[in-house]
Design a protein around this motif. Structure first.
Motif, short mmCIF file in Angstrom:
data_model
loop_
_atom_site.label_atom_id
_atom_site.label_comp_id
_atom_site.label_asym_id
_atom_site.label_seq_id
_atom_site.Cartn_x
_atom_site.Cartn_y
_atom_site.Cartn_z
N MET A 195 -5.13 2.48 -9.48
CA MET A 195 -3.87 1.67 -9.37
C MET A 195 -3.66 0.84 -8.40
O MET A 195 -3.06 -0.09 -8.32
CB MET A 195 -2.65 2.74 -9.63
N LYS A 196 -3.93 1.40 -6.94
CA LYS A 196 -3.97 0.71 -5.88
C LYS A 196 -4.54 -0.60 -6.05
O LYS A 196 -3.99 -1.63 -5.68
CB LYS A 196 -4.46 1.57 -4.63
N GLU A 197 -5.84 -0.44 -6.43
CA GLU A 197 -6.63 -1.77 -6.53
C GLU A 197 -6.08 -2.89 -7.38
O GLU A 197 -5.98 -3.94 -7.22
CB GLU A 197 -8.11 -1.32 -6.93
N GLU A 198 -5.41 -2.45 -8.72
CA GLU A 198 -4.66 -3.26 -9.57
C GLU A 198 -3.47 -3.80 -9.00
O GLU A 198 -3.13 -5.09 -9.13
CB GLU A 198 -4.47 -2.61 -10.62
N ARG A 199 -2.83 -3.31 -8.00
CA ARG A 199 -1.41 -3.65 -7.35
C ARG A 199 -1.65 -4.40 -6.15
O ARG A 199 -0.79 -5.04 -5.84
CB ARG A 199 -0.65 -2.30 -7.14
N ARG A 200 -2.68 -4.16 -5.44
CA ARG A 200 -2.70 -4.89 -4.27
C ARG A 200 -3.05 -6.49 -4.21
O ARG A 200 -3.58 -6.88 -5.21
CB ARG A 200 -3.84 -4.03 -3.08
N THR A 201 -2.48 -6.99 -3.19
CA THR A 201 -2.62 -8.45 -2.99
C THR A 201 -3.92 -8.63 -2.15
O THR A 201 -3.87 -8.26 -1.21
CB THR A 201 -1.36 -9.06 -2.35
N ARG A 202 -4.70 -9.52 -2.90
CA ARG A 202 -6.23 -9.73 -2.17
C ARG A 202 -5.73 -10.63 -1.15
O ARG A 202 -4.92 -11.46 -1.10
CB ARG A 202 -7.11 -10.60 -3.16
N HIS A 203 -6.62 -10.23 -0.03
CA HIS A 203 -6.64 -11.15 1.20
C HIS A 203 -5.24 -11.01 2.28
O HIS A 203 -5.02 -11.80 2.98
CB HIS A 203 -6.99 -12.55 1.05
N HIS A 204 -4.32 -10.04 1.74
CA HIS A 204 -3.27 -9.89 2.46
C HIS A 204 -3.66 -8.76 3.53
O HIS A 204 -4.02 -7.78 2.96
CB HIS A 204 -1.91 -9.38 1.53
N PRO A 205 -3.13 -8.80 4.77
CA PRO A 205 -3.49 -7.88 5.85
C PRO A 205 -2.71 -6.45 5.50
O PRO A 205 -3.60 -5.48 6.07
CB PRO A 205 -3.00 -8.39 7.01
N HIS A 206 -1.94 -6.25 4.75
CA HIS A 206 -1.25 -4.99 4.56
C HIS A 206 -1.68 -4.65 2.96
O HIS A 206 -0.91 -3.61 2.70
CB HIS A 206 0.15 -5.10 4.89
N HIS A 207 -2.76 -5.01 2.53
CA HIS A 207 -3.11 -4.88 1.29
C HIS A 207 -4.40 -4.45 1.11
O HIS A 207 -5.21 -4.82 0.07
CB HIS A 207 -2.71 -5.88 0.39
N THR A 208 -4.98 -4.06 2.06
CA THR A 208 -6.53 -4.02 2.08
C THR A 208 -6.75 -2.60 1.10
O THR A 208 -6.09 -1.62 0.91
CB THR A 208 -6.96 -3.60 3.66
#
Length: 145
Positions: free
Chosen positions: A127-140
């Motif tokens: 779920m985390k992987e699906e919801r995170r924004t790629r290349h955003h420093p707070h979505h690693t």
């Protein structure tokens, strides 16, 4: 599917289907809810124990104020009283742990071991992987190495 590149312990093992991951996620969530209930039970245990110990002050002050009859009643009727028949709170906690919590914890671990190589939080990691924004420093994907 490699959903968490930072932590192999959270990757879905080969051959594990979506429904199994979802089922293990639900089982884990239920156990986590039980952990919260267990915490509330320990809070009940400690609060009740604190209240019982505070009764010593109440008895002393009632006697000091000349209310011996009420001091006697508190000592006789409430101080050290069982919270349910035959049980103090520590016994309620022990019974909960032995009867419900430990068997639940063991079954959840056995299911994860048998169905997902013992891996924890696979559902949440995906779920985390699906919801995170790629290349955003707070979505690693994970903490910096």
């Amino acid at each position: 599917m490699n959903k968490d590149p930072q932590n192999p312990a959270h990757r879905r093992p080969p051959g594990v289907d979506d429904t199994t991951v979802e089922a293990l996620g639900a089982l884990s969530k239920a156990l986590e809810t039980t952990e919260r209930a267990r915490g509330a039970l320990y809070e009940f245990h400690q609060l009740t124990g604190t209240a019982d110990l505070t009764l010593d002050d109440a008895v002393r002050l009632l006697r000091k104020a000349g209310h011996d009859a009420y001091a006697d009643r508190v000592e006789r009727e409430i101080l050290g009283r069982n919270v349910i028949p035959g049980h103090w709170t520590f016994q309620v906690v022990e019974a909960y742990n032995d009867t419900y919590y430990k068997p639940f914890q063991k079954l959840e671990e056995e299911a994860r071991t048998a169905l997902a190589e013992g891996r924890e939080h696979v559902y949440e990691a995906e779920m985390k992987e699906e919801r995170r924004t790629r290349h955003h420093p707070h979505h690693t994907a994970g903490p910096a190495s």
